[in-house]
Enzyme design. Sequence first.
Site: not given
Ligand code: BES
Ligand code: ZN
Ligand code: MN
Length: 496
Positions: A272, A344, A348
């Site tokens: 991130k 990231d 899932r």
């Molecule tokens: N934990 C995050 C989702 C998230 C993002 C929750 C911002 C709260 C605030 C999740 O694990 C994630 O990183 N999702 C990615 C998925 C993508 C890589 C397809 C996302 O949402 O950017």
């Molecule tokens: Zn996450």
């Molecule tokens: Mn993530």
Amino acid sequence: MEFRCLAVSGSLGEVWSGDTLVVGLFSGAAGDGRAQAETLVGGALEGLLERRRFEGKPSQTLTIERPGHAPATLILVGLGDPEQFGLDALRQASAAAARSAAAAGAEELALWLPIEGLEPAAAAAAMAESVRLALYADQRFKSEAEPRSEPRRVTLLSPAAAAEAGLAHVEATCAGVELARRLVAAPPNKATPQALADEAAAIAGSFGLDLKVLERQDCEALGMGAYLGVAQGSDLPPKFIHLTYRPEGEVTRRVVLVGKGLTFDSGGYNLKTAGSQIEMMKYDMGGSAAVLGAARAIAEIRPAGLEVHVIVASCENMISGGAIHPGDVLTASNGKTIEINNTDAEGRLTLADALVYACALEPDAIVDLATLTGACVIALGEEIAGLWSPSDGLAEALLEAGRAGGEAFWRMPLRSSYKEGLKSPIADLKNTGPRPGGSITAALFLQDFVTKGLPWAHLDIAGTVWSDKPRGVDPAGATGFGVRTLVAWLVGGAAC
Ligand code: BES
Ligand code: ZN
Ligand code: MN
């Protein structure tokens, strides 16, 4: 804080003699509330309301101090447009009034809010929950606590005596919400997978639930390659938590609640970046907090006939020489192979194995809660969670439970053609689809790990788990989102 309902027939002073009284006023009209308040103040309020610019807008408050009189503090709270008034407006007003009352140092508080047209028990529950939840404060991580006060007792004056039944589950529900808030707010060096397992053990110990914690080797034996793939980059061992509430007597309904339990999500090698809220990723265990909070509430309420399993595949998503690479192929416990095109999209992967485990319990329904996608936050914002389910019955029941509990959901589509986006040239599927509709492909990914025909719903709470400023019954920070809906769904009725 203790709650009770008290019917007023004659004069208020005959039945109640506290220090702080809240009276609700609709915008515009000079309704009952105004007449009541005027009697108390001993004169017309009009001039005062105008001078202090009190218009009765939703959640607007006006504190009138009257030393030497009883009650010594009168708080007017706006109820907004009478046409729009309902349980939600009642919650907003109760929360706003509670904050003003606490600021005024109220000890013996009474709320006089109109509830005509509302189910009395539901209204009483909504008011009591809102007062308690709005006054929640968490100073665990300060070296010195700031002084604060809250009322000792809160009397609800408007509901009929029958409404007292609505208070039956307030304490258990709020304790569940507060547990969830504490877990979510705890930093990632405190709320570790082990700490979640310890919390589950504490609930099990206090309320007599069964607890099983699967260690890494146990999960390996079950073939949970997707979950363990995420966990392998962390120095902290994964903890797969399975907590069970069993009622006395016959079981007529069995449900499984699954919560995403990433105690920190760095993104892994798809790290991130600044602006992606990496410093907030302690709240990536919000789903697990909600299901543990619900477990605590259910364990205290002890509903008959209902068996509840709570499952959390807890771990961290970190970087190390042993972490998964983008491009790795993992095998989940149902034998499906997954190409990791983005490390990231880890939630899932953990949920995939948790859902396979949940299905093996052959329940009547499975509900998972997860801070799964940023895409859901873009779609629905911070006040509404996404709901996906192939079952219309389960979807409707959860939407209704959300309304009863005061949490907002919006049903989203499981559009099967979008599964194209998860096709992998090398494995059965990949873990990430294209950016458009990202919360939908995430839900479709999960669906691949749920037995066909088994009623299942997925709740994406990424936007609602945290609030930067106080909003409604939520203080700034962790909201404990999901607990009230789950309790309302599981226990049913207005008394949620
Ligand atoms: N934990 C995050 C989702 C998230 C993002 C929750 C911002 C709260 C605030 C999740 O694990 C994630 O990183 N999702 C990615 C998925 C993508 C890589 C397809 C996302 O949402 O950017
Ligand atoms: Zn996450
Ligand atoms: Mn993530």
